[in-house]
Design a protein around this motif. Structure first.
Motif, PDB file in Angstrom:
ATOM      1  N   ASP A  99      28.021  15.239 -33.635  1.00 23.82           N
ATOM      2  CA  ASP A  99      27.645  14.991 -32.377  1.00 23.82           C
ATOM      3  C   ASP A  99      27.885  13.212 -32.053  1.00 23.82           C
ATOM      4  O   ASP A  99      28.205  12.743 -32.983  1.00 23.82           O
ATOM      5  CB  ASP A  99      26.141  15.228 -32.197  1.00 23.82           C
ATOM      6  N   ARG A 100      27.603  12.814 -30.875  1.00 25.21           N
ATOM      7  CA  ARG A 100      27.686  11.587 -30.563  1.00 25.21           C
ATOM      8  C   ARG A 100      27.195  10.484 -31.559  1.00 25.21           C
ATOM      9  O   ARG A 100      27.588   9.514 -31.750  1.00 25.21           O
ATOM     10  CB  ARG A 100      27.043  11.300 -28.986  1.00 25.21           C
ATOM     11  N   ARG A 101      25.832  10.842 -31.820  1.00 25.26           N
ATOM     12  CA  ARG A 101      25.099   9.980 -32.967  1.00 25.26           C
ATOM     13  C   ARG A 101      26.041   9.919 -34.121  1.00 25.26           C
ATOM     14  O   ARG A 101      26.161   8.546 -34.664  1.00 25.26           O
ATOM     15  CB  ARG A 101      23.840  10.471 -33.039  1.00 25.26           C
ATOM     16  N   ALA A 102      26.380  10.725 -34.808  1.00 27.37           N
ATOM     17  CA  ALA A 102      27.156  10.868 -35.976  1.00 27.37           C
ATOM     18  C   ALA A 102      28.213  10.027 -35.814  1.00 27.37           C
ATOM     19  O   ALA A 102      29.042   9.429 -36.495  1.00 27.37           O
ATOM     20  CB  ALA A 102      27.498  12.309 -36.349  1.00 27.37           C
ATOM     21  N   ALA A 103      29.073  10.398 -34.712  1.00 26.46           N
ATOM     22  CA  ALA A 103      30.636   9.706 -34.137  1.00 26.46           C
ATOM     23  C   ALA A 103      30.448   8.418 -34.350  1.00 26.46           C
ATOM     24  O   ALA A 103      31.129   7.390 -34.790  1.00 26.46           O
ATOM     25  CB  ALA A 103      30.888  10.371 -32.950  1.00 26.46           C
ATOM     26  N   ALA A 108      30.831   3.053 -36.716  1.00 28.28           N
ATOM     27  CA  ALA A 108      30.442   1.826 -37.084  1.00 28.28           C
ATOM     28  C   ALA A 108      30.783   1.565 -38.631  1.00 28.28           C
ATOM     29  O   ALA A 108      31.229   0.339 -39.074  1.00 28.28           O
ATOM     30  CB  ALA A 108      28.946   1.654 -36.970  1.00 28.28           C
ATOM     31  N   LEU A 109      30.782   2.508 -39.435  1.00 25.17           N
ATOM     32  CA  LEU A 109      31.048   2.369 -40.838  1.00 25.17           C
ATOM     33  C   LEU A 109      32.648   2.010 -41.019  1.00 25.17           C
ATOM     34  O   LEU A 109      33.048   1.339 -41.792  1.00 25.17           O
ATOM     35  CB  LEU A 109      30.835   3.733 -41.620  1.00 25.17           C
ATOM     36  N   GLY A 110      33.438   2.723 -40.224  1.00 23.91           N
ATOM     37  CA  GLY A 110      35.022   2.453 -40.116  1.00 23.91           C
ATOM     38  C   GLY A 110      35.174   1.020 -39.916  1.00 23.91           C
ATOM     39  O   GLY A 110      36.025   0.562 -40.312  1.00 23.91           O
ATOM     40  N   GLN A 111      34.524   0.328 -38.898  1.00 26.35           N
ATOM     41  CA  GLN A 111      34.721  -0.891 -38.540  1.00 26.35           C
ATOM     42  C   GLN A 111      34.530  -1.977 -39.532  1.00 26.35           C
ATOM     43  O   GLN A 111      35.238  -2.798 -39.823  1.00 26.35           O
ATOM     44  CB  GLN A 111      33.922  -1.239 -37.260  1.00 26.35           C
ATOM     45  N   VAL A 112      33.325  -1.697 -40.621  1.00 23.55           N
ATOM     46  CA  VAL A 112      33.147  -2.539 -41.419  1.00 23.55           C
ATOM     47  C   VAL A 112      34.134  -2.413 -42.651  1.00 23.55           C
ATOM     48  O   VAL A 112      34.683  -3.460 -43.173  1.00 23.55           O
ATOM     49  CB  VAL A 112      31.563  -2.024 -42.225  1.00 23.55           C
ATOM     50  N   THR A 113      34.390  -1.246 -42.904  1.00 21.72           N
ATOM     51  CA  THR A 113      35.548  -0.942 -44.127  1.00 21.72           C
ATOM     52  C   THR A 113      36.919  -1.340 -43.821  1.00 21.72           C
ATOM     53  O   THR A 113      37.552  -2.036 -44.597  1.00 21.72           O
ATOM     54  CB  THR A 113      35.601   0.714 -44.499  1.00 21.72           C
ATOM     55  N   ASN A 114      37.163  -1.132 -42.445  1.00 21.90           N
ATOM     56  CA  ASN A 114      38.430  -1.549 -42.129  1.00 21.90           C
ATOM     57  C   ASN A 114      38.610  -2.944 -42.161  1.00 21.90           C
ATOM     58  O   ASN A 114      39.768  -3.468 -42.552  1.00 21.90           O
ATOM     59  CB  ASN A 114      38.884  -1.016 -40.543  1.00 21.90           C
ATOM     60  N   ALA A 164      24.737   2.323 -46.454  1.00 23.33           N
ATOM     61  CA  ALA A 164      23.120   2.569 -46.356  1.00 23.33           C
ATOM     62  C   ALA A 164      22.570   2.753 -44.912  1.00 23.33           C
ATOM     63  O   ALA A 164      21.936   3.555 -44.650  1.00 23.33           O
ATOM     64  CB  ALA A 164      22.699   1.516 -46.981  1.00 23.33           C
ATOM     65  N   GLU A 165      23.394   1.889 -44.018  1.00 27.24           N
ATOM     66  CA  GLU A 165      23.004   1.977 -42.681  1.00 27.24           C
ATOM     67  C   GLU A 165      23.292   3.264 -41.920  1.00 27.24           C
ATOM     68  O   GLU A 165      22.856   4.025 -40.930  1.00 27.24           O
ATOM     69  CB  GLU A 165      23.038   0.776 -41.759  1.00 27.24           C
ATOM     70  N   HIS A 166      24.654   3.530 -42.197  1.00 25.30           N
ATOM     71  CA  HIS A 166      25.267   4.373 -41.205  1.00 25.30           C
ATOM     72  C   HIS A 166      25.758   5.572 -41.736  1.00 25.30           C
ATOM     73  O   HIS A 166      25.848   6.561 -40.833  1.00 25.30           O
ATOM     74  CB  HIS A 166      26.733   3.710 -40.705  1.00 25.30           C
ATOM     75  N   PHE A 167      25.894   5.720 -43.044  1.00 24.63           N
ATOM     76  CA  PHE A 167      26.281   7.035 -43.399  1.00 24.63           C
ATOM     77  C   PHE A 167      25.166   7.897 -44.243  1.00 24.63           C
ATOM     78  O   PHE A 167      24.956   8.941 -44.032  1.00 24.63           O
ATOM     79  CB  PHE A 167      27.338   7.005 -44.624  1.00 24.63           C
ATOM     80  N   ASP A 168      24.412   7.231 -45.094  1.00 25.42           N
ATOM     81  CA  ASP A 168      23.357   8.075 -45.690  1.00 25.42           C
ATOM     82  C   ASP A 168      22.254   8.636 -44.661  1.00 25.42           C
ATOM     83  O   ASP A 168      21.971   9.827 -45.021  1.00 25.42           O
ATOM     84  CB  ASP A 168      22.282   6.648 -46.488  1.00 25.42           C
ATOM     85  N   ASP A 172      23.362  14.383 -44.924  1.00 29.33           N
ATOM     86  CA  ASP A 172      22.999  15.826 -45.089  1.00 29.33           C
ATOM     87  C   ASP A 172      23.039  16.683 -43.809  1.00 29.33           C
ATOM     88  O   ASP A 172      23.572  17.713 -43.761  1.00 29.33           O
ATOM     89  CB  ASP A 172      21.379  15.704 -45.558  1.00 29.33           C
ATOM     90  N   ARG A 173      22.530  16.091 -42.759  1.00 27.59           N
ATOM     91  CA  ARG A 173      22.872  16.745 -41.504  1.00 27.59           C
ATOM     92  C   ARG A 173      24.361  17.012 -40.887  1.00 27.59           C
ATOM     93  O   ARG A 173      24.364  18.163 -40.700  1.00 27.59           O
ATOM     94  CB  ARG A 173      22.210  15.824 -40.259  1.00 27.59           C
ATOM     95  N   LEU A 174      25.257  16.292 -41.368  1.00 26.98           N
ATOM     96  CA  LEU A 174      26.611  16.573 -41.087  1.00 26.98           C
ATOM     97  C   LEU A 174      26.910  17.708 -42.140  1.00 26.98           C
ATOM     98  O   LEU A 174      27.686  18.617 -41.532  1.00 26.98           O
ATOM     99  CB  LEU A 174      27.666  15.421 -41.526  1.00 26.98           C
ATOM    100  N   PHE A 175      26.406  17.972 -43.504  1.00 27.00           N
ATOM    101  CA  PHE A 175      26.781  18.800 -44.294  1.00 27.00           C
ATOM    102  C   PHE A 175      26.224  20.013 -43.669  1.00 27.00           C
ATOM    103  O   PHE A 175      27.029  21.222 -43.524  1.00 27.00           O
ATOM    104  CB  PHE A 175      26.487  18.816 -45.861  1.00 27.00           C
ATOM    105  N   ALA A 176      25.118  20.033 -43.115  1.00 29.28           N
ATOM    106  CA  ALA A 176      24.395  21.324 -42.723  1.00 29.28           C
ATOM    107  C   ALA A 176      25.262  21.774 -41.415  1.00 29.28           C
ATOM    108  O   ALA A 176      25.408  22.938 -41.331  1.00 29.28           O
ATOM    109  CB  ALA A 176      22.843  21.121 -42.373  1.00 29.28           C
ATOM    110  N   ARG A 177      25.402  20.929 -40.438  1.00 31.21           N
ATOM    111  CA  ARG A 177      26.073  21.362 -39.164  1.00 31.21           C
ATOM    112  C   ARG A 177      27.514  21.895 -39.456  1.00 31.21           C
ATOM    113  O   ARG A 177      27.911  22.876 -38.762  1.00 31.21           O
ATOM    114  CB  ARG A 177      26.025  20.245 -38.164  1.00 31.21           C
ATOM    115  N   LEU A 178      28.420  21.335 -40.141  1.00 29.34           N
ATOM    116  CA  LEU A 178      29.660  21.772 -40.509  1.00 29.34           C
ATOM    117  C   LEU A 178      29.590  22.808 -41.401  1.00 29.34           C
ATOM    118  O   LEU A 178      30.739  23.707 -41.377  1.00 29.34           O
ATOM    119  CB  LEU A 178      30.382  20.476 -41.286  1.00 29.34           C
TER     120      LEU A 178
END
Length: 496
Positions: A99-103, A108-114, A164-168, A172-178
């Protein structure tokens, strides 16, 4: 993962073996889970690295077992990028699983790692290319490498905070929904859902159209934005096809070509960004040397891609055709299924007349519950092929079983069809993800258009070259079934 029913990483790898034949909703989730498992694994290793650092048993750039933090960050970035691309390209069949929240969290995680990874990649690129630089530029390159190294090292701490802020919070919710999905089935229609392969074929063809547009925008070395768009599109193609590239040669051919194109454009972009950094840092000799490298990479891209665009897209089309073949619709019991829409036209569109037609002769052997069709096709080059076909079920989605008929058998059976025959010219016009067949009947004033689909719920958009000639949709109208239109053999009129 808190839900033990969610497929493990090993489960997903096994399920992906035949993932292309699974429903599109499931295939897309399997690919997403594949990348999510890889991202979660790098996250777990990153946690281990942090624990070792707190215990004073590891450096800031490595973990136990010799895993380098830079390499780990690269794996996380690839998995994250491909997870996001999978979500974007399969949004329709994922039905909001991401969903939009997960996206937003993944972005945000991508911006930091990039940001961290880009600086590290540019530093590594300079190290690799330094020996090829003019002697006067090497000293300046060393200055820039030192600056990039200072910028990268402290930033690894920001990656841990970003995880810690964006993925953790969403893991679990992503695994459950996918790990689950629902299918919409229509009562009375014996159809299996659209296979993932068919869905992927549609996405690849659409991407091909956009890729052609973007590559045609690359007119000179200054078209950096257009080249960046091409690179992003190639990345998304690789994310879609990566799990299947090693086991399907046609898919692998396009995947490898897309990889080479992405790498070439990546090197060009790195050199371009470093040239800008050199300019800001007051390193003019290095800047000129890097601009020369940009130009050399551009000339190679122009030769291999811009000037050979049709060859590039033929490789893409071969992958799409292989996916279409693997994703042919089937009934729940495994029988081939024909899903088509039929339209009555007021005339034959000029775009169809521009294509060399296939002459088709069809005849039906008399019968009540079962009518076998014989078809002879004469290609524009004179090649003749003969077929036997039986169709069962409603016009919207019906079982179609056919086989090649030897000429001797066809000739013997053809006489039985004397009372029910059709003669027409067929113009085959590819458009987007579909192939339109325009049938011009030679024994009456009638033009029909047909298009085969991958799913009974698939929406159809009429091509702009066909829409002005549309009369109406006659998909379920028995008056326009070929078997109903069949007449006793007689004289032939000319084409429309």
């Amino acid at each position: 993962m808190t839900d033990v029913r969610t497929p493990s990483a090993d489960d997903v790898r096994q399920l992906l073996i035949d993932g292309l034949r699974r429903p599109a909703q499931e295939g897309a989730r399997l690919v997403a889970l594949h990348w999510l498992h890889q991202l979660a694994a790098t996250r777990a290793t990153w946690r281990a690295m942090q624990r070792e650092q707190l215990a004073g048993t590891a450096s800031s750039s490595s973990v136990a077992g010799g895993v380098d933090a830079t390499e780990l960050l690269h794996k996380a970035r690839v998995a994250l990028r491909r997870l996001r691309a999978t979500a974007r390209e399969n949004a329709r069949v994922l039905d909001g699983a991401i969903d939009r929240r997960a996206a937003r969290s993944l972005r945000a995680l991508g911006q930091v790692t990039n940001a961290v990874r880009d600086a590290d990649v540019q530093r590594a690129w300079l190290e690799t290319e330094e020996s090829r630089l003019p002697a006067a530029a090497r000293a300046e390159a060393a200055v820039l490498r030192t600056w990039l190294a200072r910028r990268t090292s402290p930033s690894f701490e920001s990656v841990e905070r970003a995880f810690a802020e964006h993925f953790d919070p969403i893991e679990d919710r992503l695994f459950a929904r996918l790990g689950r999905y629902e299918l919409l089935r229509r009562v009375g229609i014996d159809s299996a859902p659209m296979p993932f392969a068919r869905h992927l074929a549609t996405r690849i063809v659409r991407a091909g159209n956009r890729l052609r547009h973007d590559i045609e925008r690359v007119t000179d070395v200054h078209a950096q934005d257009a080249m960046h768009e091409v690179r992003i599109r190639l990345k998304r193609q690789r994310a879609l096809l990566s799990p299947f590239a090693k086991t399907r040669p046609a898919i692998g051919g396009w995947f490898d070509l897309a990889t080479r194109g992405q790498d070439l454009l990546g090197a060009l972009r790195d050199a371009h960004l470093l040239a800008r950094r050199a300019h800001k840092a007051g390193l003019p000799v290095l800047e000129r040397a890097l601009q020369d490298i940009v130009l050399a990479h551009f000339q190679l891209f122009q030769h291999d891609w811009c000037e050979r665009l049709d060859d590039v897209l033929r490789t893409l089309d071969a992958a799409a055709n292989a996916l279409r073949a693997e994703g042919s619709p089937m009934t729940a019991s495994g029988l081939p299924l024909e899903i088509e829409r039929k339209y009555l036209l007021r005339a034959c569109p000029p775009a169809a007349r521009a294509v060399a037609p296939v002459r088709i002769e069809q005849g039906w052997i008399p019968g009540q519950a079962l009518r076998e069709r014989l078809r002879r096709r004469i290609a524009p080059d004179g090649t003749v092929s003969c077929w036997r076909t039986v169709k069962l079920g409603p016009a919207e989605a019906r079982v179609e079983v056919e086989e090649i008929a030897q000429p001797e058998l066809f000739g013997a059976m053809w006489e039985l069809t004397h009372s029910a025959r059709v003669l027409k010219d067929r113009y085959v016009v590819p458009h987007g993800a579909h192939t339109w067949e325009i049938d011009v009947f030679l024994d009456r004033d009638l033009v029909l258009a047909e298009v085969e689909l991958g799913d009974v719920n698939e929406a159809v958009t009429l091509p702009p070259w066909l829409a002005p000639y549309l009369d109406r949709d006659v998909t379920g109208d028995p008056a326009y079934f070929n078997a109903t239109l069949a007449r006793p053999a007689g004289p032939v009129n000319g084409p429309c």
